[in-house]
Design an enzyme around this catalytic site. Structure first.
Site, PDB file in Angstrom:
ATOM      1  CG  HIS A 147      -3.633  -3.318   3.439  1.00  0.00           C
ATOM      2  ND1 HIS A 147      -2.577  -2.704   3.903  1.00  0.00           N
ATOM      3  CD2 HIS A 147      -4.597  -2.177   2.421  1.00  0.00           C
ATOM      4  CE1 HIS A 147      -2.961  -1.278   3.701  1.00  0.00           C
ATOM      5  NE2 HIS A 147      -3.664  -1.096   2.921  1.00  0.00           N
ATOM      6  CB  CYS A 157      -1.130  -0.091   1.250  1.00  0.00           C
ATOM      7  SG  CYS A 157      -2.296   1.289   0.966  1.00  0.00           S
ATOM      8  CD  GLU A 188      -1.051  -5.089   5.802  1.00  0.00           C
ATOM      9  OE1 GLU A 188      -1.237  -3.982   5.840  1.00  0.00           O
ATOM     10  OE2 GLU A 188      -1.123  -5.672   4.776  1.00  0.00           O
TER      11      GLU A 188
END
Length: 243
Positions: A176, A88, A178
């Site tokens: 994302h 990002c 994560e």
């Protein structure tokens, strides 16, 4: 044991799922919290650099004083051929560090979005297995001009860059891998002052958070796939790219 240097921009944007994957694979993670630790000038003895996301604009140097150091570190890492992954904000910092341009998008991209691989991305060693997989987005900004030599590997449904390969061993993902539901909800709360609600109502954010929670097993698989592939790239010999 692979050693990865990670730049984190704020407590609300941790390594999350990726950290769990890499730790589980025996990776030595050197996490630098840039808001209170100095950003190193070089990759040092690490085998790779990862730059995570954040609510910052990638050129807000007057507010976030460490950003120029991160861009310099990205530039030196990529130019040396050392593996790099930007997530990002990390993608956006790499875009401008390497000669491209980032600008505020005409819309906020939030919640679950499918990976739209282009032909160039289908055999890519990092993201080639993710076509159509639902991933988490939460971004106001987007790359509007790629750096010289970079290649677009995937776009989101609105046509904005979703995955960029900056060099042979350097990638950025606008999504994302994560993020879990707790992290996503933290972004909703923490970034309220940024004005994102003018671009997407809170009801949309709440619905997106619920979707993230419902997709936990699939999102775990995306993080596992991406994280494992990235570590394998640290061991693989460099390939010759054909123009």
């Amino acid at each position: 044991m692979a050693r990865v240097r990670v730049i984190v921009h704020q407590p609300e944007c941790p390594l999350g799922r990726l950290g769990s994957v890499w730790s589980g694979l025996g990776c030595d993670l050197e996490v630098i919290e840039a808001w209170h630790q100095p950003v190193p000038e070089s990759i040092g003895s690490a085998d790779a650099l990862v730059v995570m996301g954040g609510t910052q604009n990638c050129l807000d140097d007057h507010i976030w004083g460490w950003l120029p150091s991160v861009r310099r570190l990205i530039r030196s890492t990529v130019s040396s051929g050392t593996p790099f992954l930007g997530v990002c904000l990390g993608l956006q910092l790499a875009t401008v560090a390497l000669g491209g341009r980032v600008h505020r998008s005409d819309h906020l991209t939030i919640g679950m979005t499918p990976v739209g691989l282009l032909e160039a991305g289908r055999d890519d060693p990092l993201v080639g297995g993710l076509d159509g997989a639902d991933v988490v987005h939460f971004n106001d900004d987007a790359a509007v001009r790629l750096p010289p030599g970079a290649e677009l590997l995937a776009v989101d449904p609105s046509g904005q860059p979703q995955v960029i390969q900056f060099a042979e061993r350097a990638w950025g993902v606008q999504f994302h891998p994560e993020a879990d539901q707790a992290i996503f909800e933290g972004w909703i709360d923490h970034s309220a002052a940024s004005g994102w609600q003018e671009r997407a109502p809170m009801t949309a954010a709440i619905a997106a958070s619920r979707q993230v929670g419902e997709a936990e097993p699939a999102l775990d698989q995306v993080a596992q796939d991406l994280g494992t592939r990235f570590l394998h790239l640290l061991e693989a010999p460099a390939r010759v790219r054909v123009a």
